[in-house]
Write an enzyme that holds these catalytic residues in place. Structure first.
Site, PDB file in Angstrom:
ATOM      1  N   ASP A  71      33.281   1.665  27.518  1.00 27.60           N
ATOM      2  CA  ASP A  71      33.715   2.591  28.349  1.00 27.60           C
ATOM      3  C   ASP A  71      33.116   2.437  29.869  1.00 27.60           C
ATOM      4  OD1 ASP A  71      33.743   3.983  26.059  1.00 27.60           O
ATOM      5  OD2 ASP A  71      32.427   5.501  26.412  1.00 27.60           O
ATOM      6  N   GLU A 243      34.653  13.166  24.080  1.00 24.50           N
ATOM      7  CA  GLU A 243      33.771  12.036  24.815  1.00 24.50           C
ATOM      8  C   GLU A 243      34.126  12.343  26.396  1.00 24.50           C
ATOM      9  OE1 GLU A 243      32.517   8.737  22.044  1.00 24.50           O
ATOM     10  OE2 GLU A 243      34.541   8.679  21.979  1.00 24.50           O
TER      11      GLU A 243
END
Length: 504
Positions: A71, A243
């Site tokens: 990420d 998320e």
């Protein structure tokens, strides 16, 4: 933000690298990963000096010199510099030892890898989060301090902060961490912004497998109070992880980005969005047919926007998918980021649509446009622009001298684009989930033609309409760059421009 794999799955991965039926996100195991145990010090990354010409190494997308990334997080713009922090393993090319890697750019194209910014401590791994510039010194760390807000992940996921007064070169952890306490493993990825109307910092937190987004407010980044909870049921997706949330204002509307896994538009990971209003306490989504997808390919996940950019919304995503992320054939690095995209909210057929186009800064690495009829002389990467008539169906084929092909169909009447990533596109056998016969996306265009921009690199193809009404991002692993194309069906105008490699 991927949670710890258990030891059993880690052992099986060596023997069954092609199998991806198990969910890749496993619960943190305190018997294996006890943050109280002494941890080895991470190695510093190899900063520069490499050739960056390994097979499959992206030439126009940022990758670190070596090791695993996932990420993007902590992205903030300040004093002419774009800061890109990201999930990073300083010790290897697989997921683990989660830290914040760091790169900087002055033009969103050329990146300089910096030293690792944050590594795990007694509270656990450093999972995803965000950075803000505290220009009014609300936290007391100094006017203009860069404050990182991140998830401390062990058996529980709690939120912590650290601050930098030297432009992100070094961070000091707040002694009062965690600032948002929690007793389970489903609260993570804080995205924080200043909400001027309510005169407070607002934090969006994803609830993981419990699904939904929690909102918190604070006057000083240290003491947080719960504001509200957001959740909308998604038809056909009763169980999945939420998320990497990002709440952004776009004109008189607010847009909430949420990455979900598994349960994307095709398979595995994907990023959806909601459109609505935020009053400083509660986000309320408009009545629309959710989920709405930001990208219809397999490989654009966990994307969030840069902070401190005014009204400009620039996003970057992780160019991978948890279905096969640990198996992609890249070494000594693993994973890259998408080209930076600019987000704009518009309407098509009376409905809101979040559009994304590659940022204008791409021009800095581009040569002049040239008309082409099928051959492409670019050595590293290129942008192919095709204007197709929609009076009949068409097929676009990208190919190379090894007879590897990536095929795209455009259905004129249905106004859809379908890409085919099969065994003929290049290497796919490293994982059984990688070969995808059909990935379909709505073009969301009006009129009698469509203009497509294809950004082709050594191991990726990003397809976007010129207005950004459709985007599809996919990894590919051909033996060499696709340097030929063929369009069958309607009339077509084709232009190409070479994109210079970003590595010196």
């Amino acid at each position: 933000m991927m949670m710890k794999k258990n030891l059993f799955l880690a052992a099986l991965a060596l023997a069954f690298v092609g199998c991806s039926s198990d969910d890749p996100k496993q619960d943190y195991n305190p018997l294996i990963d006890d943050p109280k145990q002494e941890q080895p010090q991470p190695e510093e990354p190899q900063l520069g000096g490499g050739s960056y010409d390994e097979q499959y190494r992206p030439q126009i997308h940022y990758t670190p010199a070596k090791n695993w990334v996932n990420d993007p997080n902590g992205m903030v713009y300040v004093d002419g510099t774009w800061h890109l922090f990201y999930q990073y393993n300083p010790q290897g090319n697989d997921w683990g030892n989660m830290s914040w890697g760091h790169a900087t750019s002055t033009d969103l194209m050329h990146w300089k890898e910096q030293s690792v910014a944050l590594t795990r401590d007694e509270l656990g791994d450093i999972f995803s989060g965000s950075c803000v510039i505290d220009k009014d010194n609300t936290a007391g760390f100094g006017a203009g301090a860069m404050v990182a807000i991140y998830t401390s992940a062990s058996a529980a996921q709690q939120q912590s902060i650290a601050y930098s007064t030297d432009g992100g070169k070094s961070f000091t952890r707040f002694e009062g961490n965690p600032v948002v306490k929690n007793d389970d493993d489903n609260l993570r990825d804080p995205k924080v912004f200043w909400h001027a109307e309510s005169k407070q910092w607002v934090m969006a937190l994803a609830k993981g497998w419990k699904m939904g987004v929690e909102f918190y407010g604070s006057a000083d980044l240290k003491t947080w109070r719960h504001l509200s909870t957001f959740f909308v049921p998604l038809p056909g997706r009763p169980s999945l992880q939420w998320e990497c949330p990002d709440l952004i204002q776009m004109g008189n509307k607010w847009v909430l980005l949420v990455s979900v896994n598994p349960g994307g538009p095709i398979l595995g990971s994907g990023t959806m969005y909601f459109v609505g209003q935020f009053d400083g306490t509660t986000f309320t989504a408009d009545a629309l047919d959710y989920p709405l997808w930001l990208d219809y390919g397999m490989d654009n996940y966990a994307g969030v926007t840069w902070g401190n950019t005014g009204d400009r919304r620039v996003m970057i995503g992780w160019m991978n998918n948890w279905q096969y992320a640990g198996a992609v054939p890249c070494s000594p690095w693993r994973s890259a980021f998408t080209l930076p995209r600019e987000l704009k909210l518009t309407e098509v057929d009376g409905k809101p649509l979040l559009c994304s186009t590659v940022v204008k800064e791409i021009d800095a690495i581009a040569d002049s446009w040239e008309k082409t009829t099928g051959s492409i002389s670019a050595k590293s990467a290129y942008q192919l622009r095709l204007t197709l008539s929609l009076d009949r169906n068409s097929t676009i084929t990208l190919a190379n001298g090894s007879d590897e092909k990536f095929t795209i169909d455009v259905n004129a009447s249905a106004r859809t684009l379908t890409a085919h990533r099969t065994s003929t596109s290049g290497r796919t056998s490293f994982n059984g989930a990688f070969s995808i016969p059909s990935m379909q996306a709505p073009l969301n265009v009006v009129g009698n033609s469509v203009t497509l921009d294809l950004f082709v690199d050594q191991s990726s193809v990003e397809i976007l309409t010129a207005e950004g009404t459709m985007s599809m991002t996919n990894l590919v692993f051909p033996q060499s760059l696709y340097n030929q194309f063929l369009v069958t069906g309607p009339d077509c105008e084709a232009q190409v421009r070479e994109l210079k490699r970003i590595w010196n």
